[in-house]
Design an enzyme around this catalytic site. Structure first.
Site, PDB file in Angstrom:
ATOM      1  N   GLY A   1       0.766  -1.244   0.000  1.00 18.06           N
ATOM      2  CA  GLY A   1       0.000   0.000   0.000  1.00 18.06           C
ATOM      3  C   GLY A   1       0.792   1.286   0.000  1.00 18.06           C
ATOM      4  O   GLY A   1       0.336   2.302  -0.506  1.00 18.06           O
TER       5      GLY A   1
ATOM      6  N   GLU B   1       4.251   4.165   6.003  1.00 22.43           N
ATOM      7  CA  GLU B   1       3.016   3.372   5.897  1.00 22.43           C
ATOM      8  C   GLU B   1       1.958   4.158   5.133  1.00 22.43           C
ATOM      9  O   GLU B   1       1.950   5.395   5.172  1.00 22.43           O
ATOM     10  CB  GLU B   1       2.466   3.075   7.300  1.00 22.43           C
ATOM     11  CG  GLU B   1       2.839   1.710   7.851  1.00 22.43           C
ATOM     12  CD  GLU B   1       1.962   0.593   7.293  1.00 22.43           C
ATOM     13  OE1 GLU B   1       1.444   0.710   6.174  1.00 22.43           O
ATOM     14  OE2 GLU B   1       1.809  -0.423   8.005  1.00 22.43           O
TER      15      GLU B   1
ATOM     16  N   ASP C   1      -4.274   1.721  11.226  1.00 25.39           N
ATOM     17  CA  ASP C   1      -5.649   1.377  11.606  1.00 25.39           C
ATOM     18  C   ASP C   1      -5.624   0.943  13.073  1.00 25.39           C
ATOM     19  O   ASP C   1      -5.671   1.775  13.971  1.00 25.39           O
ATOM     20  CB  ASP C   1      -6.128   0.276  10.651  1.00 25.39           C
ATOM     21  CG  ASP C   1      -7.565  -0.155  10.869  1.00 25.39           C
ATOM     22  OD1 ASP C   1      -8.249   0.435  11.709  1.00 25.39           O
ATOM     23  OD2 ASP C   1      -8.011  -1.097  10.198  1.00 25.39           O
TER      24      ASP C   1
ATOM     25  N   PHE D   1     -13.406   2.213   5.697  1.00 22.81           N
ATOM     26  CA  PHE D   1     -12.447   1.650   4.744  1.00 22.81           C
ATOM     27  C   PHE D   1     -12.206   2.614   3.581  1.00 22.81           C
ATOM     28  O   PHE D   1     -13.142   3.162   2.999  1.00 22.81           O
ATOM     29  CB  PHE D   1     -12.982   0.319   4.222  1.00 22.81           C
ATOM     30  CG  PHE D   1     -11.936  -0.524   3.572  1.00 22.81           C
ATOM     31  CD1 PHE D   1     -11.002  -1.208   4.336  1.00 22.81           C
ATOM     32  CD2 PHE D   1     -11.879  -0.631   2.189  1.00 22.81           C
ATOM     33  CE1 PHE D   1     -10.026  -1.987   3.734  1.00 22.81           C
ATOM     34  CE2 PHE D   1     -10.908  -1.412   1.583  1.00 22.81           C
ATOM     35  CZ  PHE D   1      -9.984  -2.090   2.357  1.00 22.81           C
TER      36      PHE D   1
ATOM     37  N   ASP E   1      -5.799  -0.603  -1.571  1.00 23.77           N
ATOM     38  CA  ASP E   1      -6.645  -1.484  -2.386  1.00 23.77           C
ATOM     39  C   ASP E   1      -7.852  -2.007  -1.621  1.00 23.77           C
ATOM     40  O   ASP E   1      -7.902  -1.947  -0.388  1.00 23.77           O
ATOM     41  CB  ASP E   1      -5.826  -2.705  -2.829  1.00 23.77           C
ATOM     42  CG  ASP E   1      -5.564  -3.657  -1.664  1.00 23.77           C
ATOM     43  OD1 ASP E   1      -5.099  -3.191  -0.599  1.00 23.77           O
ATOM     44  OD2 ASP E   1      -5.849  -4.859  -1.789  1.00 23.77           O
TER      45      ASP E   1
ATOM     46  N   ARG F   1      -5.873   0.433  -6.346  1.00 29.21           N
ATOM     47  CA  ARG F   1      -4.600   1.083  -5.974  1.00 29.21           C
ATOM     48  C   ARG F   1      -4.235   2.216  -6.928  1.00 29.21           C
ATOM     49  O   ARG F   1      -3.567   3.162  -6.570  1.00 29.21           O
ATOM     50  CB  ARG F   1      -3.446   0.069  -6.007  1.00 29.21           C
ATOM     51  CG  ARG F   1      -3.510  -0.993  -4.942  1.00 29.21           C
ATOM     52  CD  ARG F   1      -2.170  -1.719  -4.878  1.00 29.21           C
ATOM     53  NE  ARG F   1      -2.275  -3.016  -4.224  1.00 29.21           N
ATOM     54  CZ  ARG F   1      -2.273  -3.199  -2.903  1.00 29.21           C
ATOM     55  NH1 ARG F   1      -2.189  -2.169  -2.094  1.00 29.21           N
ATOM     56  NH2 ARG F   1      -2.355  -4.414  -2.389  1.00 29.21           N
TER      57      ARG F   1
HETATM   58  P1  5GP Z   1      -3.165  -2.024  11.225  1.00 26.97           P
HETATM   59  O1  5GP Z   1      -2.093  -3.006  11.557  1.00 26.97           O
HETATM   60  O2  5GP Z   1      -2.831  -0.619  11.689  1.00 26.97           O
HETATM   61  O3  5GP Z   1      -4.514  -2.469  11.747  1.00 26.97           O
HETATM   62  O4  5GP Z   1      -3.375  -2.004   9.667  1.00 26.97           O
HETATM   63  C1  5GP Z   1      -2.442  -1.503   8.822  1.00 26.97           C
HETATM   64  C2  5GP Z   1      -2.638  -2.036   7.411  1.00 26.97           C
HETATM   65  O5  5GP Z   1      -3.984  -2.452   7.166  1.00 26.97           O
HETATM   66  C3  5GP Z   1      -2.365  -0.964   6.409  1.00 26.97           C
HETATM   67  O6  5GP Z   1      -1.004  -0.923   6.042  1.00 26.97           O
HETATM   68  C4  5GP Z   1      -3.246  -1.374   5.246  1.00 26.97           C
HETATM   69  O7  5GP Z   1      -2.581  -2.326   4.451  1.00 26.97           O
HETATM   70  C5  5GP Z   1      -4.421  -2.048   5.896  1.00 26.97           C
HETATM   71  N1  5GP Z   1      -5.563  -1.134   6.067  1.00 26.97           N
HETATM   72  C6  5GP Z   1      -6.042  -0.602   7.213  1.00 26.97           C
HETATM   73  N2  5GP Z   1      -7.100   0.182   6.994  1.00 26.97           N
HETATM   74  C7  5GP Z   1      -7.300   0.163   5.652  1.00 26.97           C
HETATM   75  C8  5GP Z   1      -8.251   0.824   4.796  1.00 26.97           C
HETATM   76  O8  5GP Z   1      -9.145   1.583   5.196  1.00 26.97           O
HETATM   77  N3  5GP Z   1      -8.120   0.561   3.462  1.00 26.97           N
HETATM   78  C9  5GP Z   1      -7.165  -0.257   2.961  1.00 26.97           C
HETATM   79  N4  5GP Z   1      -7.152  -0.413   1.646  1.00 26.97           N
HETATM   80  N5  5GP Z   1      -6.256  -0.897   3.722  1.00 26.97           N
HETATM   81  C10 5GP Z   1      -6.322  -0.663   5.067  1.00 26.97           C
END
Ligand code: 5GP
Length: 187
Positions: A56, A111, A115, A164, A171, A177
């Protein structure tokens, strides 16, 4: 083959789910320039390694790198992804590790989005154990309400709603993307 990405005047539809415009390419570019100016100032005279988290972050990283005026290098690593889901599994593991030698180097972990914060926490710990000179973090997006763990983020592009998003490298099941703007799920 059926198209999975359909663009309309006021939205895009990916795998039959509708996303509305959220952050335009101009707004993103202006914020990326501001973050680059902060990094130029904070790391003046240093040669940091930008470590992008695949897949991403590749577009944000490319734009950020070109906006920097200090010399810098780049490397990538890859973590397990959401797959086709829109909710984090809560588990993180590494699929591709770094190639660069980072001992004694200044690292900027790049990053696309934070999330739950688990990926960033995992990577900060992992890179910190490699004896770098410093580890800073840059994320284009931060879903503040979804992050329940304490996390130090140095450069944040936008704090966003807990929905999201797709586009600008992000993606939905590998689709979207390539969109130049960022779109958010229209709930
Ligand atoms: P975390 O470990 O902070 O929960 O998630 C991080 C990863 O989750 C990000 O690098 C991304 O790949 C994916 N991610 C989290 N939220 C979203 C979102 O709203 N859209 C997309 N496409 N990917 C997300």
């Amino acid at each position: 083959m059926q198209p999975t990405l359909v663009s309309h005047a006021d939205s895009v539809v990916i795998n039959n789910e509708r996303f509305r415009p959220y952050l335009t390419r101009d707004v993103i570019a202006a914020r990326v320039a501001e973050i680059a100016a902060d990094i130029d100032r904070d790391l003046e005279g240093e040669v940091p390694i930008l470590v992008g988290v695949l897949n991403g972050a590749f577009i944000f990283l490319a734009d950020l790198m070109r906006a920097l005026t200090i010399e810098c290098e780049v490397d990538f690593l890859k973590l397990s992804s959401y797959g086709a889901a829109k909710i984090s599994s809560g588990r993180v593991h590494e699929l591709k590790s770094l190639d660069a030698e980072v001992t004694g180097r200044h690292i900027i972990l790049v990053e696309d989005i934070v999330d739950t914060g688990l990926s960033m926490q995992f990577l900060q710990k992992k890179l910190g154990e490699m004896n770098p000179a410093s580890v800073r973090t840059a994320t284009l997006l931060h879903k503040v309400d979804a992050t329940r763990i304490p996390l130090d983020l140095d450069y944040v592009g936008f704090e966003i709603d807990n929905l999201f998003v797709v586009g600008y490298g992000l993606d939905y099941a590998q689709v979207g993307r390539q969109l130049a703007d960022i779109y958010i799920l229209d709930d």
